[in-house]
Motif scaffolding. Structure first.
Motif, PDB file in Angstrom:
ATOM      1  N   LEU A   1       7.141   9.193  -6.328  1.00  0.00           N
ATOM      2  CA  LEU A   1       8.104   8.139  -6.614  1.00  0.00           C
ATOM      3  C   LEU A   1       8.146   7.900  -8.112  1.00  0.00           C
ATOM      4  N   ASP A   2       9.351   7.821  -8.653  1.00  0.00           N
ATOM      5  CA  ASP A   2       9.491   7.574 -10.092  1.00  0.00           C
ATOM      6  C   ASP A   2       8.939   6.198 -10.443  1.00  0.00           C
TER       7      ASP A   2
ATOM      8  N   SER B   1       3.810  -6.967  -4.682  1.00  0.00           N
ATOM      9  CA  SER B   1       2.575  -7.689  -4.384  1.00  0.00           C
ATOM     10  C   SER B   1       2.859  -9.182  -4.292  1.00  0.00           C
ATOM     11  N   LEU B   2       1.884  -9.887  -3.706  1.00  0.00           N
ATOM     12  CA  LEU B   2       1.924 -11.340  -3.572  1.00  0.00           C
ATOM     13  C   LEU B   2       0.588 -11.875  -4.043  1.00  0.00           C
TER      14      LEU B   2
ATOM     15  N   HIS C   1       3.596  -4.193   9.695  1.00  0.00           N
ATOM     16  CA  HIS C   1       4.708  -4.066   8.743  1.00  0.00           C
ATOM     17  C   HIS C   1       4.133  -3.891   7.338  1.00  0.00           C
ATOM     18  N   PRO C   2       3.830  -2.638   6.957  1.00  0.00           N
ATOM     19  CA  PRO C   2       3.149  -2.396   5.676  1.00  0.00           C
ATOM     20  C   PRO C   2       3.958  -2.800   4.450  1.00  0.00           C
ATOM     21  N   HIS C   3       5.281  -2.951   4.580  1.00  0.00           N
ATOM     22  CA  HIS C   3       6.105  -3.331   3.434  1.00  0.00           C
ATOM     23  C   HIS C   3       6.305  -4.841   3.342  1.00  0.00           C
TER      24      HIS C   3
ATOM     25  N   ALA D   1       0.812  -1.230   0.000  1.00  0.00           N
ATOM     26  CA  ALA D   1       0.000   0.000   0.000  1.00  0.00           C
ATOM     27  C   ALA D   1       0.843   1.277   0.000  1.00  0.00           C
ATOM     28  N   PRO D   2       1.889   1.416   0.839  1.00  0.00           N
ATOM     29  CA  PRO D   2       2.693   2.649   0.795  1.00  0.00           C
ATOM     30  C   PRO D   2       3.357   2.866  -0.566  1.00  0.00           C
TER      31      PRO D   2
END
Length: 453
Positions: A224-225, A409-410, A277-279, A213-214
């Motif tokens: 972000l590029d 993603s997963l 842990h959003p990442h 999500a972030p």
């Protein structure tokens, strides 16, 4: 070592304790252990009297032959004596004959297939060459191709239709001589029963449909590029997931809960465990229902691992339905299928490769409440195996994250989407083996920005 040249060997089973104590003789000249010499015979041996054959050595690790009945849950199967070779001398002028062939059977090895595995193609597992089991696969493939005049597409269709009964026959063959007799039709528990014909039961699997999500928010905001994403694919995810802790017998209710690593089953937690842990993907998937959750053993073991890694609290288990467990119930079955798949890939044999895939995929999907498989009814096994596949993908995502890659993603049991400066081939080995990853696709995010330009 006792008395200088004797060794006392204690055979202990992890769950059942000491099973036997054997005294062996140390053959120091050849650096090996042998059975004690047999008691001398009362008569004097002459040149015409054959010497007594040494008894079968239970310490060699040789398994019972495929037709030996399986053992019970009381302990390991008794070793089978080694067949005694014929001592009948050849008479002058007699024709030399080879070994007597085994009776023909559609799932028994024979002909060219037996010759292939006789060369050691299958390797060994627990003292037994896998060739016998690999021939159960190759014989059916060869016969089906012959029956359809070499038409590979027709053969694949027929083999996929045979995958359930043939897969169960292969599974039962790999269980011969096992230490445990697993329960085939345990008493059905309400939460393991489907509520409607096409519905689901109450077990919450850690199914992945997760996005970072972030990262997505930063890409959408333009802070972000654009990033290039590699989609990595896990090979034979369900085949690898057959290595997991499975309950041997029927599940027994423990109202006090808790977790015993020597048992396996289903666990009740009062609420969904917190994940901050959003990442990193949530180990139990992205469902957001409130209230108590029923998790299977593979998911709970993943949560315990996350706790040991300092990522989450220990799972609070308030009730449990478990049985004594083993991680090796399907291990020989898995190794046979893995070896058959790898041999097929090496030879470019798509017929065998697709047949093997159908065997392990349909095995997992039909051992629950399917009407297509009457030989085994273990919905708890089905959930644990599937959740193990999800857990295995989570471990791959964690490995990528630890090596500096960003998880995008997963998806399901096999798709890992990653980006970053670290070449993914330095983290994972590229290939088609079960221990490797392959590149499935590539794309750039954000997709709408690329389309706009």
């Amino acid at each position: 070592m006792d008395d200088g040249d004797h060794v006392r060997l204690t055979i202990t089973e992890r769950d059942l304790g000491t099973q036997a104590v054997i005294t062996l003789t140390a053959d120091l000249t050849h650096a090996r252990l042998t059975d004690p010499p047999p008691a001398p015979a009362p008569e004097v041996l002459t040149d015409a009297t054959p010497a007594p054959e040494a008894p079968h050595n239970p310490s060699t690790g040789l398994q019972n032959p495929p037709h030996t009945p399986s053992s019970t849950s009381d302990g390991p199967a008794a070793p089978t004596p080694k067949p005694k070779p014929s001592t009948t001398p050849q008479t002058a002028g007699a024709a030399t004959t080879g070994p007597v062939p085994a009776p023909a059977h559609p799932l028994r090895p024979g002909g060219a297939a037996a010759a292939r595995t006789a060369a050691g193609e299958g390797g060994e597992y627990a003292g037994r060459d896998l060739g016998y089991f690999l021939d159960m696969i190759s014989t059916v493939v060869d016969q089906t191709l012959q029956e359809h005049g070499g038409d590979t597409e027709a053969a694949i269709t027929v083999l996929e239709n045979k995958a359930i009964p043939n897969g169960m026959a292969l599974f039962e063959a790999t269980r011969v001589g096992a230490n445990y007799e697993h329960t085939v039709y345990p008493e059905r528990l309400e939460f393991l029963s489907k509520k409607t014909r096409n519905g689901a039961d109450d077990i919450w699997e850690g199914r992945h449909k997760w996005d970072n999500a972030p990262l997505m928010a930063a890409l959408k905001a333009g802070t972000l590029d654009p990033v290039d994403v590699d989609v990595l694919d896990t090979n034979a995810a369900y085949c690898s997931a057959l290595k997991t802790h499975l309950p041997i017998g029927a599940l027994v209710h423990d109202p006090n809960g808790g977790f015993d690593p020597k048992r396996s089953g289903v666990y009740l937690l009062p609420k969904r465990p917190a994940w901050d842990h959003p990442h990193l993907p949530d180990p139990i998937g992205n469902r957001r229902e409130t209230g108590p959750v029923l998790l299977d053993d593979a998911t709970v073991r993943l949560l315990i691992r996350c706790h040991k890694l300092g990522l989450a609290g220990a799972p609070h288990i308030i009730e449990a339905w478990t049985s004594g467990a083993s991680e090796s119930l399907l291990e020989k079955f898995r190794r046979v299928l893995t070896a058959a798949r790898e041999h097929a890939i090496t030879r470019g044999d798509q017929v065998t490769e697709k047949y093997v895939k159908a065997i392990y995929a349909k095995f997992v999907s039909t051992i629950g409440e399917s009407t297509f498989n009457r030989d085994l009814r273990r919905p708890d096994w089905m959930h644990i195996i599937r959740s193990q596949a999800f857990a295995n993908l989570w471990y791959k995502a964690k490995r990528a994250h630890d090596h500096g890659l960003t998880i995008v993603s997963l998806r399901g049991t096999d798709e890992l989407h990653i980006t970053g400066d670290t070449p993914w081939r330095t983290v994972f080995t590229e290939g088609r083996l079960t221990s490797q990853m392959k590149l499935k696709n590539q794309y750039t995010l954000p997709l709408n920005r690329k389309a706009a330009h």
